[in-house]
Design a protein around this motif. Structure first.
Motif, PDB file in Angstrom:
ATOM      1  N   VAL A 134      14.188  14.206  -4.990  1.00 34.46           N
ATOM      2  CA  VAL A 134      13.707  13.093  -4.169  1.00 34.46           C
ATOM      3  C   VAL A 134      13.840  13.459  -2.697  1.00 34.46           C
ATOM      4  CG1 VAL A 134      14.223  10.736  -3.426  1.00 34.46           C
ATOM      5  CG2 VAL A 134      14.134  11.264  -5.859  1.00 34.46           C
ATOM      6  N   TRP A 135      14.966  14.055  -2.323  1.00 32.69           N
ATOM      7  CA  TRP A 135      15.175  14.489  -0.944  1.00 32.69           C
ATOM      8  C   TRP A 135      14.175  15.584  -0.570  1.00 32.69           C
ATOM      9  CZ3 TRP A 135      15.834  13.821   3.719  1.00 32.69           C
ATOM     10  CH2 TRP A 135      16.463  14.688   4.609  1.00 32.69           C
ATOM     11  N   TRP A 136      13.876  16.469  -1.499  1.00 33.60           N
ATOM     12  CA  TRP A 136      12.896  17.523  -1.263  1.00 33.60           C
ATOM     13  C   TRP A 136      11.509  16.911  -1.017  1.00 33.60           C
ATOM     14  CZ3 TRP A 136      11.550  21.610   0.766  1.00 33.60           C
ATOM     15  CH2 TRP A 136      10.586  22.513   0.289  1.00 33.60           C
ATOM     16  N   ALA A 137      11.138  15.914  -1.804  1.00 33.24           N
ATOM     17  CA  ALA A 137       9.855  15.247  -1.600  1.00 33.24           C
ATOM     18  C   ALA A 137       9.805  14.566  -0.232  1.00 33.24           C
ATOM     19  CB  ALA A 137       9.621  14.213  -2.712  1.00 33.24           C
ATOM     20  N   VAL A 138      10.907  13.952   0.171  1.00 37.48           N
ATOM     21  CA  VAL A 138      10.963  13.302   1.484  1.00 37.48           C
ATOM     22  C   VAL A 138      10.813  14.336   2.597  1.00 37.48           C
ATOM     23  CG1 VAL A 138      12.456  12.044   3.082  1.00 37.48           C
ATOM     24  CG2 VAL A 138      12.315  11.329   0.688  1.00 37.48           C
ATOM     25  N   LEU A 139      11.484  15.484   2.466  1.00 38.13           N
ATOM     26  CA  LEU A 139      11.380  16.534   3.471  1.00 38.13           C
ATOM     27  C   LEU A 139       9.944  17.053   3.590  1.00 38.13           C
ATOM     28  CD1 LEU A 139      14.571  18.780   3.078  1.00 38.13           C
ATOM     29  CD2 LEU A 139      13.899  17.415   5.065  1.00 38.13           C
ATOM     30  N   ILE A 140       9.301  17.257   2.450  1.00 38.04           N
ATOM     31  CA  ILE A 140       7.908  17.716   2.471  1.00 38.04           C
ATOM     32  C   ILE A 140       7.037  16.690   3.196  1.00 38.04           C
ATOM     33  CG2 ILE A 140       5.883  18.173   1.037  1.00 38.04           C
ATOM     34  CD1 ILE A 140       7.765  19.389  -1.042  1.00 38.04           C
ATOM     35  N   ALA A 141       7.233  15.400   2.857  1.00 39.02           N
ATOM     36  CA  ALA A 141       6.441  14.355   3.501  1.00 39.02           C
ATOM     37  C   ALA A 141       6.698  14.323   5.010  1.00 39.02           C
ATOM     38  CB  ALA A 141       6.777  12.994   2.882  1.00 39.02           C
ATOM     39  N   MET A 142       7.947  14.528   5.414  1.00 41.51           N
ATOM     40  CA  MET A 142       8.279  14.524   6.837  1.00 41.51           C
ATOM     41  C   MET A 142       7.615  15.693   7.558  1.00 41.51           C
ATOM     42  SD  MET A 142      12.316  13.479   6.627  1.00 41.51           S
ATOM     43  CE  MET A 142      12.631  13.925   8.329  1.00 41.51           C
ATOM     44  N   LEU A 143       7.669  16.884   6.960  1.00 42.04           N
ATOM     45  CA  LEU A 143       7.057  18.053   7.596  1.00 42.04           C
ATOM     46  C   LEU A 143       5.543  17.901   7.699  1.00 42.04           C
ATOM     47  CD1 LEU A 143       9.124  20.948   5.957  1.00 42.04           C
ATOM     48  CD2 LEU A 143       9.174  20.221   8.350  1.00 42.04           C
ATOM     49  N   VAL A 144       4.933  17.405   6.634  1.00 43.05           N
ATOM     50  CA  VAL A 144       3.482  17.187   6.663  1.00 43.05           C
ATOM     51  C   VAL A 144       3.133  16.110   7.684  1.00 43.05           C
ATOM     52  CG1 VAL A 144       1.501  16.379   5.335  1.00 43.05           C
ATOM     53  CG2 VAL A 144       3.111  17.995   4.306  1.00 43.05           C
ATOM     54  N   GLY A 145       3.938  15.034   7.702  1.00 45.65           N
ATOM     55  CA  GLY A 145       3.695  13.966   8.660  1.00 45.65           C
ATOM     56  C   GLY A 145       3.799  14.442  10.097  1.00 45.65           C
ATOM     57  N   LEU A 146       4.825  15.250  10.391  1.00 42.63           N
ATOM     58  CA  LEU A 146       4.970  15.795  11.744  1.00 42.63           C
ATOM     59  C   LEU A 146       3.783  16.696  12.087  1.00 42.63           C
ATOM     60  CD1 LEU A 146       8.791  16.647  11.833  1.00 42.63           C
ATOM     61  CD2 LEU A 146       7.605  14.880  13.149  1.00 42.63           C
ATOM     62  N   GLY A 147       3.347  17.473  11.092  1.00 43.49           N
ATOM     63  CA  GLY A 147       2.186  18.334  11.325  1.00 43.49           C
ATOM     64  C   GLY A 147       0.939  17.537  11.633  1.00 43.49           C
TER      65      GLY A 147
ATOM     66  N   TRP B  11       0.837  -1.208   0.000  1.00 42.60           N
ATOM     67  CA  TRP B  11       0.000   0.000   0.000  1.00 42.60           C
ATOM     68  C   TRP B  11       0.866   1.251   0.000  1.00 42.60           C
ATOM     69  CZ3 TRP B  11      -1.286   3.885   3.700  1.00 42.60           C
ATOM     70  CH2 TRP B  11      -2.450   4.615   3.419  1.00 42.60           C
ATOM     71  N   LEU B  12       1.927   1.244   0.834  1.00 48.12           N
ATOM     72  CA  LEU B  12       2.845   2.384   0.882  1.00 48.12           C
ATOM     73  C   LEU B  12       3.582   2.549  -0.449  1.00 48.12           C
ATOM     74  CD1 LEU B  12       4.434   2.057   4.449  1.00 48.12           C
ATOM     75  CD2 LEU B  12       2.727   3.723   3.678  1.00 48.12           C
ATOM     76  N   LEU B  13       4.043   1.438  -1.018  1.00 45.75           N
ATOM     77  CA  LEU B  13       4.754   1.501  -2.289  1.00 45.75           C
ATOM     78  C   LEU B  13       3.851   2.018  -3.399  1.00 45.75           C
ATOM     79  CD1 LEU B  13       7.268   0.922  -3.983  1.00 45.75           C
ATOM     80  CD2 LEU B  13       6.451  -1.440  -4.261  1.00 45.75           C
ATOM     81  N   LEU B  14       2.610   1.565  -3.413  1.00 48.91           N
ATOM     82  CA  LEU B  14       1.655   2.046  -4.415  1.00 48.91           C
ATOM     83  C   LEU B  14       1.437   3.548  -4.268  1.00 48.91           C
ATOM     84  CD1 LEU B  14      -0.438   1.432  -6.653  1.00 48.91           C
ATOM     85  CD2 LEU B  14      -2.102   1.010  -4.821  1.00 48.91           C
ATOM     86  N   GLY B  15       1.294   4.000  -3.010  1.00 50.97           N
ATOM     87  CA  GLY B  15       1.120   5.433  -2.779  1.00 50.97           C
ATOM     88  C   GLY B  15       2.300   6.239  -3.272  1.00 50.97           C
ATOM     89  N   ALA B  16       3.521   5.720  -3.025  1.00 48.03           N
ATOM     90  CA  ALA B  16       4.718   6.429  -3.479  1.00 48.03           C
ATOM     91  C   ALA B  16       4.780   6.484  -5.002  1.00 48.03           C
ATOM     92  CB  ALA B  16       5.969   5.744  -2.922  1.00 48.03           C
ATOM     93  N   LEU B  17       4.422   5.369  -5.653  1.00 53.43           N
ATOM     94  CA  LEU B  17       4.466   5.333  -7.121  1.00 53.43           C
ATOM     95  C   LEU B  17       3.446   6.284  -7.736  1.00 53.43           C
ATOM     96  CD1 LEU B  17       4.893   1.490  -7.734  1.00 53.43           C
ATOM     97  CD2 LEU B  17       6.616   3.283  -8.036  1.00 53.43           C
ATOM     98  N   LEU B  18       2.282   6.402  -7.115  1.00 52.21           N
ATOM     99  CA  LEU B  18       1.266   7.302  -7.643  1.00 52.21           C
ATOM    100  C   LEU B  18       1.556   8.760  -7.284  1.00 52.21           C
ATOM    101  CD1 LEU B  18      -1.978   5.227  -6.959  1.00 52.21           C
ATOM    102  CD2 LEU B  18      -0.793   5.550  -9.133  1.00 52.21           C
ATOM    103  N   ALA B  19       2.220   8.984  -6.149  1.00 53.54           N
ATOM    104  CA  ALA B  19       2.539  10.352  -5.737  1.00 53.54           C
ATOM    105  C   ALA B  19       3.683  10.935  -6.551  1.00 53.54           C
ATOM    106  CB  ALA B  19       2.889  10.380  -4.250  1.00 53.54           C
ATOM    107  N   ALA B  20       4.590  10.079  -7.014  1.00 56.50           N
ATOM    108  CA  ALA B  20       5.781  10.567  -7.713  1.00 56.50           C
ATOM    109  C   ALA B  20       5.450  11.416  -8.941  1.00 56.50           C
ATOM    110  CB  ALA B  20       6.681   9.390  -8.088  1.00 56.50           C
ATOM    111  N   PRO B  21       4.581  10.957  -9.862  1.00 55.58           N
ATOM    112  CA  PRO B  21       4.267  11.810 -11.014  1.00 55.58           C
ATOM    113  C   PRO B  21       3.513  13.082 -10.645  1.00 55.58           C
ATOM    114  CG  PRO B  21       2.921   9.822 -11.040  1.00 55.58           C
ATOM    115  CD  PRO B  21       3.957   9.619  -9.994  1.00 55.58           C
TER     116      PRO B  21
END
Length: 262
Positions: A211-224, A162-172
């Motif tokens: 890719v690192w920028w996307a990870v940072l955004i996900a981390m900030l949103v996740g913490l929020g 489920w997580l992998l599918l989300g990442a694949l769909l979020a990437a584009p």
């Protein structure tokens, strides 16, 4: 509001793996320099998030769909903050009234882009629902069902897929919007197609930093979100302001710092 402030000297810099951290730092500086518009955006979006949780709290797929749409379309709703960062780069301090005026101009390109992002969010919800419906041994109806039968199960498989599918769909979606949104705000003559093409080109040219920028955004949103959404009041404007600086560095001499906003 047309207050002047000392110019903030900034030129596009080469994009490297550490650039996303600098974008966050610049975004934080923009928020500190002009906090009211950013915090107002963050508060409104957080209140809307609480409303979604309250309405869909016992309906898992409705909650997932609502939050997917919320997180995907939120960058469109924060585009006024790009304007604030752009004006600060040339020494102007923009108030909330000017941001509201920008929204009332009703840029059809941003509306179309927002609708496309909304469709992408809907596609993710339907696809992930299909995956879990087929794979899960029990029916997933409520958030607690998902937690018990997908997240906390000992067997490796469904949750990871489920997580992998989300990442694949979020990437584009990320690749299509990371430069496109600030570009549409900055250049009135650029079409949605041109903006998306430019965004994909930037990702192709700088894959590791983005890719690192996307990870940072996900981390900030996740913490929020882990703070009961309260942290989004600050995280959303910081990400929005930082996204403007990412755009400036990624587009180099085509950025607003060196060209007319029109």
């Amino acid at each position: 509001m047309n207050n002047t402030a000392p110019p903030v000297p900034q030129r596009p810099t080469p994009v490297g793996i550490l650039s996303p951290m600098m974008w966050i730092e610049r975004g934080w500086d923009d928020l500190r320099a002009n906090p009211l518009p950013g915090l107002a955006h963050g508060l409104v979006l957080t209140l809307f998030g609480w409303l979604l949780v309250w309405v869909a709290r016992d309906q898992f797929w409705l909650l997932v769909g609502a939050f997917s749409g919320f997180l995907i379309v939120a960058p469109v709703l924060a585009t006024g903050l790009y304007h604030i960062s752009r004006e600060r780069m040339v020494g102007r301090k923009v108030g909330l009234a000017e941001v509201l005026t920008l929204w009332r101009s009703f840029d059809g390109r941003l509306v179309r882009f927002g609708l496309l992002l909304g469709l992408a969010g809907t596609g993710w919800v339907l696809t992930s629902a299909g995956l879990i419906t087929v794979w899960s041994p029990v029916s997933i109806q409520k958030p607690v069902d998902f937690l018990q039968h997908v997240v906390l199960v000992r067997e490796v498989g469904l949750f990871e897929a489920w997580l992998l599918l989300g990442a694949l769909l979020a990437a584009p979606v990320f690749a299509s919007s990371v430069v496109a949104l600030p570009l549409l705000v900055d250049k009135k003559h650029v079409s949605v197609h041109q903006a998306v093409t430019t965004s994909w080109r930037a990702v192709a040219d700088h894959p590791a930093p983005l890719v690192w920028w996307a990870v940072l955004i996900a981390m900030l949103v996740g913490l929020g979100m882990l703070t009961g959404l309260v942290g989004l009041i600050v995280a959303i404007p910081v990400i929005a302001h930082a996204s403007w600086h990412a755009y400036c560095d990624l587009t180099g001499p085509q950025s607003a710092a060196s060209m007319s906003p029109n």
